[in-house]
Write a protein that holds these residues in place. Structure first.
Motif, PDB file in Angstrom:
ATOM      1  N   GLY A 211       4.875  -3.366   5.727  1.00 21.40           N
ATOM      2  CA  GLY A 211       4.123  -2.619   4.718  1.00 21.40           C
ATOM      3  C   GLY A 211       2.636  -2.551   5.036  1.00 21.40           C
TER       4      GLY A 211
ATOM      5  N   PHE B 254       5.672   1.676   3.292  1.00 30.42           N
ATOM      6  CA  PHE B 254       6.618   1.002   4.181  1.00 30.42           C
ATOM      7  C   PHE B 254       7.214   1.998   5.154  1.00 30.42           C
ATOM      8  CE2 PHE B 254       7.110  -3.261   2.593  1.00 30.42           C
ATOM      9  CZ  PHE B 254       6.731  -3.179   1.262  1.00 30.42           C
TER      10      PHE B 254
ATOM     11  N   VAL C  28       1.539   0.576  -1.536  1.00 22.43           N
ATOM     12  CA  VAL C  28       2.006  -0.031  -0.288  1.00 22.43           C
ATOM     13  C   VAL C  28       2.945   0.970   0.376  1.00 22.43           C
ATOM     14  CG1 VAL C  28       3.221  -1.950   0.802  1.00 22.43           C
ATOM     15  CG2 VAL C  28       1.805  -2.357  -1.235  1.00 22.43           C
TER      16      VAL C  28
END
Lengths: 114, 115
Positions: free
Chosen positions: A108, A90, A88
Motif C-alpha cells: 500500500g 494498493f 491508501v
C-alpha cells in the motif's frame, strides 16, 4: 523476496500537484490491479491490466491514469491532486486462469493531500 | 452488480475464545468465489481463506473456518482459539467465476482480541 512492491510507501503533497505511484511484481503474473482504500477503510477496484491491456476501469476520474510499460509493472499517475484523493492505494497481481486466481497485494501507498 | 455486506463494524473476543464474523452478499451468478482477507495494523492485505461456490464443503484453514450458506448468500468466518495476532480488520470479498477479475469487498470489520 518481495512479491508485489510499491513505491513510495508514503506520499504527502499539496493540492494541485501531479504525482505517481509505482508498482512492480516478480511473480510472473499477467494481471495487475489498483485498489483504493478510503478513510473509512472501504476498498474498491480502480483499474486492472492484463498483459498491458486495460480491462477494468471503474468510474475513476480522468485525473487518474494507469500505465503498464510491461506486464510486471503498473504505475498510477494522478494529475491535479484533490483533498479527496487522500487514501491508501494498493497494487495487486494475479495469474488469470489458475483456479481462483489469488490476488497478491502490495504493502500500500498512503497518499495524503494537503 | 454484486454487493457484499458486513453488518458488524466492530467485534471483540477474549483470547482463546471463538468468534464468528458475518458476511452476506448479493449476486445473480451461480458460480463465484468468496474470500476473507485480514488487514493488520501494518495494512498488508492477507488472504485468510477462500470458498468456491460450487463446493458444498466448507473451507477450513487451521483455526479459521467458514460457514457457507449458498441459498442464504451468507459466508461467515469462524476464528477458533483466538490469538492476539488475530486482531485486525477483516474483509469479506466476492469474485465472479470466469468473468471480471475484480474483488468486490465489504466495508470491513475491526476485530479486537482481549488478553
Amino acid at each position: 523476496d518481495t512479491a508485489v512492491s510499491q513505491t513510495p510507501k508514503y506520499l504527502v503533497t499539496q493540492m494541485g500537484n501531479d504525482k505517481s505511484i509505482k508498482c512492480e511484481q516478480n511473480l510472473g503474473h499477467d494481471t495487475m490491479y489498483w485498489y483504493k482504500q478510503d478513510s473509512k477503510k472501504f476498498l474498491k477496484i480502480m483499474f486492472s491490466y492484463n498483459n498491458k491491456e486495460l480491462i477494468i476501469n471503474e468510474t475513476v476520474p480522468n485525473r487518474f491514469s494507469p500505465k503498464s510499460p510491461d506486464k510486471a509493472h503498473l504505475n498510477l499517475h494522478i494529475n491535479s491532486l484533490e483533498l479527496g484523493d487522500s487514501a491508501v492505494y494498493f497494487c495487486a497481481s494475479s495469474q488469470v486462469g489458475q483456479g481462483y486466481n489469488e490476488q497478491f497485494f502490495g504493502p500500500g501507498t498512503r497518499l495524503t493531500v494537503l | 452488480a454484486q454487493t457484499v455486506t458486513q453488518s458488524q463494524p466492530e467485534m471483540s473476543v477474549q483470547e482463546a475464545e471463538t468468534v464468528t464474523l458475518s458476511c452476506t452478499y448479493d449476486t445473480s451468478e451461480s458460480d463465484y468465489y468468496l474470500f476473507w482477507y485480514k488487514q493488520p495494523p501494518s495494512r498488508q492485505m492477507i488472504l485468510v481463506i477462500r470458498q468456491e461456490a460450487y463446493k458444498q464443503q466448507n473451507a477450513t484453514e487451521n483455526r479459521f473456518s467458514v460457514n457457507f450458506q449458498k441459498a442464504a448468500k451468507s459466508f461467515s468466518l469462524k476464528i477458533s482459539d483466538s490469538q492476539l495476532g488475530d486482531a485486525a480488520m477483516y474483509f469479506c470479498a466476492f469474485k465472479e467465476w470466469g468473468g471480471s477479475e475484480k474483488l468486490v469487498f465489504g466495508k470491513g470489520m475491526k476485530l479486537t482480541v482481549n488478553p
